[in-house]
Design an enzyme around this catalytic site. Structure first.
Site, PDB file in Angstrom:
ATOM      1  N   ASP A  25       0.886  -1.167   0.000  1.00 38.47           N
ATOM      2  CA  ASP A  25       0.000   0.000   0.000  1.00 38.47           C
ATOM      3  C   ASP A  25       0.923   1.216   0.000  1.00 38.47           C
ATOM      4  O   ASP A  25       1.505   1.569   1.022  1.00 38.47           O
ATOM      5  CB  ASP A  25      -0.884  -0.042   1.260  1.00 38.47           C
ATOM      6  CG  ASP A  25      -1.721   1.225   1.430  1.00 38.47           C
ATOM      7  OD1 ASP A  25      -1.650   2.122   0.571  1.00 38.47           O
ATOM      8  OD2 ASP A  25      -2.447   1.309   2.441  1.00 38.47           O
ATOM      9  N   LYS A  86       3.393  10.830  -3.760  1.00 34.57           N
ATOM     10  CA  LYS A  86       2.232  10.262  -4.446  1.00 34.57           C
ATOM     11  C   LYS A  86       1.367  11.359  -5.076  1.00 34.57           C
ATOM     12  O   LYS A  86       0.706  11.121  -6.082  1.00 34.57           O
ATOM     13  CB  LYS A  86       1.407   9.460  -3.434  1.00 34.57           C
ATOM     14  CG  LYS A  86       0.269   8.655  -4.042  1.00 34.57           C
ATOM     15  CD  LYS A  86      -0.340   7.763  -2.982  1.00 34.57           C
ATOM     16  CE  LYS A  86      -1.539   6.989  -3.493  1.00 34.57           C
ATOM     17  NZ  LYS A  86      -2.064   6.080  -2.459  1.00 34.57           N
ATOM     18  N   GLU A 185      -7.223   0.637  -4.700  1.00 37.45           N
ATOM     19  CA  GLU A 185      -7.279   0.546  -3.240  1.00 37.45           C
ATOM     20  C   GLU A 185      -8.627   0.010  -2.729  1.00 37.45           C
ATOM     21  O   GLU A 185      -8.640  -0.888  -1.879  1.00 37.45           O
ATOM     22  CB  GLU A 185      -6.946   1.916  -2.630  1.00 37.45           C
ATOM     23  CG  GLU A 185      -5.462   2.244  -2.804  1.00 37.45           C
ATOM     24  CD  GLU A 185      -5.124   3.727  -2.660  1.00 37.45           C
ATOM     25  OE1 GLU A 185      -6.014   4.510  -2.302  1.00 37.45           O
ATOM     26  OE2 GLU A 185      -3.964   4.089  -2.918  1.00 37.45           O
ATOM     27  N   ASP A 207     -13.450   5.412   2.213  1.00 39.23           N
ATOM     28  CA  ASP A 207     -12.041   5.574   2.595  1.00 39.23           C
ATOM     29  C   ASP A 207     -11.764   7.019   2.970  1.00 39.23           C
ATOM     30  O   ASP A 207     -11.654   7.887   2.110  1.00 39.23           O
ATOM     31  CB  ASP A 207     -11.159   5.120   1.410  1.00 39.23           C
ATOM     32  CG  ASP A 207      -9.664   5.229   1.724  1.00 39.23           C
ATOM     33  OD1 ASP A 207      -9.308   5.813   2.759  1.00 39.23           O
ATOM     34  OD2 ASP A 207      -8.860   4.726   0.917  1.00 39.23           O
TER      35      ASP A 207
END
Ligand code: AMP
Length: 623
Positions: A25, A86, A185, A207
């Protein structure tokens, strides 16, 4: 536990047994690595027992440092300490300009589209920064498992576009890793809960992390996951909850908005601590440093906290409603709601999410680890350790993919929210007699005109055998692979000449841009329709002009006297002039007028036995 781990390397040594694989992850703030051991997925800790690895890389003169020690350098040496790579990966320099304002880094001026950051150890790209993080995680897995990894599954946000996915894969390659595949994800979270083994149906993945919120609607169909829709807000996360608590404290304690940076920073930390404590306790005591006047002591209870955060929670619920609408499903159809991200520990959030979805959400698996665990399970399957347990995980295209056709119009080949992998073909034809080349312009977006969509690639198909307009058949195939990368191929069907392009744009779209593009397509729907009508009228008009000109050139002399010819040419001229205006009705009227004027000519051509010359032309072309 320890004994089990010692036994594990033996398995790796036997060639036909367990192949080593890991799920990673790769997060904005923190990253994790997990693996399946003794049929159990677990995240792997470092030597000090810490599972999370801060996604921070510190560059110094002769090396790099990754994780906690790097993070400690962030305030002391911000220019050489790269966090949140990211957010930058797969983006262009131009994207970074807006993104980078808040970032302390020194971006190198470059002609390349890939941004580079100047550090003490040289210039680095976000891909290289991510590769450093991946290397540390892979090494952790290999050290723990006692062997080389045969491959990894890396998770990415569902909205990551081609460029961001490609850049993530490049980072893995740079780290010396074999990527079995990238996995969305939310899909990973669903797998961690074993939803793939349950009954077919709809699942929602909620999320909420530190800085972002994502909602995904998945459908399980005969053991296969499909992502029906994604939504959320890239600027909503736990930090915003800290912010409202901090503001409340400031008001209570009489701290001014323009307080010292250091004071505000401390306040945010205090606010976060209070927020997290309130997930377990009914109220927390506060002891806050107040500049000038010492300290303020007070209490924050859940009731007050709830009223502070309810507006933020309402925003997440609105996004859920939109995602359901996008997916075309009713809330009653949702079988499970999976909670992901540290902020889903807040009881108020769980309560409100439960109310909206009319069921308590799934919270049994640590929301910080659930994505890595799902990735590990998928990696284990892809390594071939469970040949009978084939899960095919399908994702969706976030925006429609299509081609620019005549008049700047967009022909959508793959509509948005189509599950991938997918391949779709559509046939096109030439516009002019004898046309031997064709430009294929690949675009992404929801708008009707190509100029309002995002240009992904442009290539030429050459070597089309010369034919009359409309006779050539060119098949254009769009294929999006499991990682979301697009391949476009154009083939002329009679001779088989081909041209193709793999779309690996060097920068991508953020989820915000996707949202903006979608919003624009709704807002401009009416005016787009007008524009499409105009473009279509123009294309039609041009087709009449082209065909008539070709006819005149071939037999105008023979079949028409000068006066007739002038009459036709005048009508043609009027049509050409109408096409140059934006008046759809005028274009249509002139095209009709040409049709009337040419009626006798068309008839004469038919009757004069020169149908031969008309081969491939269609009488309708004159209409
Ligand atoms: P993530 O990005 O998923 O690691 O989430 C980090 C966010 O989760 C931060 O905003 C944390 O404050 C928040 N968080 C972690 N633990 C808790 C908790 N017990 N209650 C509320 N928020 C939490």
């Amino acid at each position: 536990m320890a004994l089990l781990q010692i036994a594990e390397p033996g398995q790796a040594a036997a060639p036909h047994q367990h192949k080593l694989a890991a799920g990673i992850d790769l997060g904005t703030t923190n990253s994790l690595v997990a693996t399946v051991r003794s049929a159990q997925a677990e995240t792997l800790p470092d030597e000090q027992g810490r599972h999370l690895l801060p996604s921070v890389v510190h560059y110094f003169a002769d090396g790099v440092d990754v994780g906690y020690t790097a993070r400690e350098q962030a305030t002391r040496d911000p220019l050489n300490t790269i966090a949140s790579a990211k957010r930058l990966i797969g983006r262009a320099v131009s994207d970074i300009k807006s993104l980078g304002k808040g970032l302390p880094y020194e971006f190198v001026k470059t002609d390349s589209r890939v941004p580079r950051i100047h550090t003490m150890a040289g210039d680095v790209s976000p891909i290289e920064v991510s590769a450093e993080i991946l290397k540390v995680l892979a090494r952790r897995a290999e050290d723990t498992l006692g062997g080389e990894l045969s491959g990894v599954v890396i998770t990415v946000p569902a909205y990551f576009d081609d460029a961001q996915r490609q850049a993530t894969k490049d980072a893995a390659r740079l780290a010396g890793l074999h990527v079995f595949r990238l996995l969305n994800e939310p899909t990973a979270a669903a797998v961690a809960y074993g939803l793939d083994r349950g009954a077919d149906g709809i699942h929602a993945i909620f999320d909420l992390g530190g800085g972002t919120f994502d909602i995904s609607i998945l459908r399980l169909n005969k053991g296969v996951f499909e992502v029906l829709s994604t939504g959320g807000d890239s600027a909503l996360g736990g930090d915003d909850f800290d912010q409202v608590v901090a503001e409340w404290i400031m008001e209570q304690a009489g701290i001014a908005d323009d307080a010292d940076h250091k004071v505000l920073r401390q306040l945010m930390l205090d606010a976060r601590k209070a927020k997290e404590a309130l997930s377990d306790a009914k109220s927390v005591d506060l002891d806050i440093a107040v500049p000038g006047s010492g300290r303020w002591q007070g209490q924050l209870n859940r009731e007050i906290f709830n009223t502070l955060v309810d507006p933020l929670i309402r925003n997440t619920i609105s996004a859920c409603r939109r995602a359901l609408r996008d997916a075309g499903v009713d809330v009653e159809e949702v079988q499970d709601v999976v909670m992901v991200g540290g902020s889903t520990r807040m009881p108020r959030l769980r309560e409100k999410v439960g109310e909206f979805f009319r069921q308590p959400p799934l919270v049994d698996i640590d929301p910080d680890r659930v994505v890595a665990l799902g990735a590990a399970i998928q990696a284990d399957v892809l390594a071939g350790n469970k040949p009978d347990n084939e899960i095919l995980l399908l994702d969706v295209t976030p925006l429609s993919l299509g081609l620019e056709t005549m008049g700047g119009l967009v022909e959508k080949v793959i509509p948005r929210n189509t599950t991938i992998p997918v391949a779709r073909a559509q046939e096109f034809t030439t516009f002019k007699d004898g046309q031997t080349a064709m430009v294929v312009h690949v675009v992404q977006g929801e708008r009707e005109m190509a100029e309002h969509c995002r240009s992904l690639a442009r290539f030429e198909l050459r070597g089309i055998p010369p034919m009359v307009a409309g006779a050539a058949r060119i098949r254009v195939t769009f294929a999006v692979d499991a990682d979301g990368l697009l391949d476009v191929e154009a083939e002329e069907l009679s001779q088989g000449v081909k041209a193709s392009v793999t779309v690996k744009p060097s920068y991508g779209l953020s989820d915000e841009e996707i949202t903006n593009m979608l919003r624009a397509s709704f807002e401009h729907a009416e005016e787009d329709l007008e524009e499409r009508r105009l473009a279509e009228a123009r294309v039609e008009g041009m087709r009449v002009v082209e065909a008539l000109q070709a006819a005149l050139a071939s037999d105008g002399e023979k079949l028409l006297n000068p006066q007739e010819r002038r009459q036709i040419e005048t009508a043609l001229q009027e049509l050409t002039e109408a096409i140059a205006t934006s008046d759809v009705d005028a274009i249509d009227a002139q095209a009709k007028h040409v049709e009337q004027v040419c009626e006798f000519y068309v008839e004469r051509r038919m009757n004069s036995g020169i149908q031969q010359a008309m081969a491939g032309h269609n009488i309708n072309e004159f209409e």
